[in-house]
Enzyme design. Sequence first.
Site, PDB file in Angstrom:
ATOM      1  N   ASP A   1       0.888  -1.401  -0.200  1.00 14.44           N
ATOM      2  CA  ASP A   1      -0.086  -0.023  -0.051  1.00 14.44           C
ATOM      3  C   ASP A   1       0.900   1.131   0.071  1.00 14.44           C
ATOM      4  OD1 ASP A   1      -2.617   1.520   0.172  1.00 14.44           O
ATOM      5  OD2 ASP A   1      -2.411   1.286   2.406  1.00 14.44           O
TER       6      ASP A   1
ATOM      7  N   GLU B   1       2.680   5.170  -3.735  1.00 12.61           N
ATOM      8  CA  GLU B   1       2.803   6.104  -5.065  1.00 12.61           C
ATOM      9  C   GLU B   1       4.029   6.839  -4.847  1.00 12.61           C
ATOM     10  OE1 GLU B   1       0.153   5.790  -2.609  1.00 12.61           O
ATOM     11  OE2 GLU B   1      -0.449   4.537  -4.138  1.00 12.61           O
TER      12      GLU B   1
ATOM     13  N   ASP C   1      -8.758   3.582  -2.709  1.00 14.98           N
ATOM     14  CA  ASP C   1      -9.899   4.079  -1.720  1.00 14.98           C
ATOM     15  C   ASP C   1     -11.087   4.531  -2.599  1.00 14.98           C
ATOM     16  OD1 ASP C   1      -8.085   3.225   0.150  1.00 14.98           O
ATOM     17  OD2 ASP C   1      -7.561   5.201   0.636  1.00 14.98           O
TER      18      ASP C   1
HETATM   19  O1  MIG Z   1      -3.897   5.926   4.342  1.00 14.02           O
HETATM   20  O2  MIG Z   1      -3.778   0.988   5.507  1.00 14.02           O
HETATM   21  O3  MIG Z   1      -5.775   2.089   0.071  1.00 14.02           O
HETATM   22  O4  MIG Z   1      -6.771  -0.062   1.585  1.00 14.02           O
HETATM   23  O5  MIG Z   1      -7.080   0.054   4.289  1.00 14.02           O
HETATM   24  C1  MIG Z   1      -4.565   4.998   4.476  1.00 14.02           C
HETATM   25  C2  MIG Z   1      -5.050   1.589   5.645  1.00 14.02           C
HETATM   26  C3  MIG Z   1      -3.883   3.878   4.275  1.00 14.02           C
HETATM   27  C4  MIG Z   1      -4.847   2.953   2.331  1.00 14.02           C
HETATM   28  C5  MIG Z   1      -5.338   1.576   1.370  1.00 14.02           C
HETATM   29  C6  MIG Z   1      -6.720   1.147   2.124  1.00 14.02           C
HETATM   30  C7  MIG Z   1      -5.915   0.758   3.605  1.00 14.02           C
HETATM   31  C8  MIG Z   1      -5.350   1.864   4.299  1.00 14.02           C
HETATM   32  N1  MIG Z   1      -4.404   2.899   3.619  1.00 14.02           N
END
Ligand code: MIG
Length: 730
Positions: A372, A375, A446
């Site tokens: 996650d 980016e 998201d």
């Molecule tokens: O800033 O890890 O897209 O699926 O549950 C949020 C917490 C960080 C973004 C991900 C989401 C995940 C969440 N993450």
Amino acid sequence: MFTYQIEDNVVIIDFKTFKGYIRVITPSIINIADKSEIPSFAVENKDFPNCTFDVIKEKDSLLIRTNSLIVKVSDNFKVDFYNLKNEEICIDYLSENKKHLIEVTKKLKDDECIYGLGDKISFLNKRGYDYINWNTDDPSPHLETYKSLYKSIPFIICFNKKLIYGIFFDNHYKTFFDLGKTHPDYYSFGADEGHLNYYFIYGNNFTEVVKGYTFLTGRAPLPQLWTLGAHQSRWSYFTEEEVRDIANNYRKHQIPLDCIHIDIDYMDKYKVFTISNERFPTFKKMVDDLNNQGIKAVTIIDPGVKVEEGYGVYEEGIKEGYFATYGGETYVNAVWPGDSVFPSFISEKVRNWWKSKTKFLTDLGIRGIWDDMNEPASFKGPLPDDVVFPGDDRDYLHKEIHNVYGHLMAKATYDGLKEYDKKRPFVITRACYSGTQKYSIVWTGDNTSIWTHLQFQIPQLCTLGISGFPYCGTDIGGFGGDTNKELLIRWVEASCFVPFFRNHTANGTRRQEPWQFDDETLNIYRKYVVLRYSFIPYLYDLAYEIEKSGAPILRPLAFHYQDDVKTHNLNDQYLVGESILVAPIVNQGQRARMVYLPQGEWIDYWSKKVHKGDQYIIKDAPLDTLPIFIKNNSIIVQDPPYDYLDPKLRKELIIDIYGDKAKYYHYLDDGESFDYKDGKYQVYLFEVRNSVLTIERLRNNNIHYDRFIIRYKDQEFIIEDINTKTEIKL
Ligand code: MIG
């Protein structure tokens, strides 16, 4: 006027002030570039076989002629493409007022559509819009107005009912696509840095263009069977008890489940590769117990490493110089752990180090890693363009590698799972670039629990599929905001065939596991998960196909019916392979809908009613009904019911016959290892003709079922799977 020379498969054209390079990759794939060797993250294997072509000098132009194309090059590097009938396929326009340093403008035909660009929120046809490829984590609800999302996939497919081609602009700096917005008759793509480097991919149809694109950028490898099952997630299941409770509830309610995702709160203070002993005191035991219930565990991992003295991952990285720097110091921004530093995944040394860290998770029994925030996302403003990412050969600036940061993290993760889990790696990434499909599947980040996002799921996932990412999914039920009963039900229905099937939601939102509403919700939820599991052999056959052709699992209707303009802007239906058409309800309160059935005959999966194609029909769809149609003269393979996907339990296969004439290849292997690469798999040929079903094993080995259950009209036969060609009278 220019001069030219030919070196192997490259025609080098000297325009006096600059040189142009035209590389004939295959008779239908041509690379246009401003330099001879441009490194690529997407096109990793450049050992293209030789390919013959003729070069003909004309008065004002040069013609490069392959077995399927004519490329006409004129002054100022104008490059036009014609087919062998001399019809225009793609014509350059040399614009006077360029917006970007590197920019290519091309003519649009009146009836031309433009699909592509990966995860962008939009309808299938992006003509009239403009986009920017710059991997972006923007938490507000994604709408059509968004220019960038998490992924950069600079690939478009332009087509009308007769012609089709793709353009892959392999530039991983920030890139711009204006798809007929500024001028309705032209589209352009460009960048302010990097190189002019694009591929023109011609084909007779969608299948060939996607095959060409995935020939260049790679094909998503065969996944483990269980990854096609149902996944349950929430940010977060905060404790061991909570995770166990989810597993037990699924089993209690008899809803199949293969995987639970464990979000950031399992870590100690969000430190990657640690476990909170307080909340997960017996983490390994929990994972083992889940495994005994047939449920795998996946953990999230973020790239940001917490700044903390005494924390091993941080200290090792600092000591070795593995993190990004700025002004000579380690660069610090904030993410979940607070002040954090960013591994320089551009370096192979760093990737190998990250890879070695994944052993911490696999030793605990973790079977997949969810990458996650890559980016990379950051809480204290974006990373400046000139943050330095040390590489093995030189330093790279953030602006150069931003769009491939997620790609490189996914690659390191893939290598880790391959080495320590030893199965086909299961990696999920949010950010990526073209080609990441070789290492990871994706989800769309998201989304929000709103009907709009359910509606956009169809074009968004179809687009990811034709952009090289067949294994994709959205957060079922929606991530941000509170879902509701009807939305969740329709989302589960619409996702019944979605390759990555995961219910996930944000911290603080209403709970949305299947049992959180009422009995009706629970029953419908179960109905569609059970239905999905029954179609797993069909989905897995499509998965096997992906390695060979790149053809996605979910397909826009134009993929197979390009000559029918009624399919070109159909955003609320999709095909699953060639034989299944799905038309979900994606509006609140709706209980019937119009469905477009393309040419041929289509059989209503529920009522078995046969409809003629090439027409719109009205289909009733009460809350518990997902409209599904099977193309007449198809064989659909199905599984008997299972709670989870254990390849060892798969002893029988259902062969469901629609119509009187059909042929189908079915693939079978161990569902998890790389042994299939050494030929350890079976391919069956099922064929129906003249009321006879023939079953044949095409490979001489011991991989087989015990028996087949054959369904034809209202009859059911059970026969043994024997190693000789069998004919069954229907
Ligand atoms: O800033 O890890 O897209 O699926 O549950 C949020 C917490 C960080 C973004 C991900 C989401 C995940 C969440 N993450």
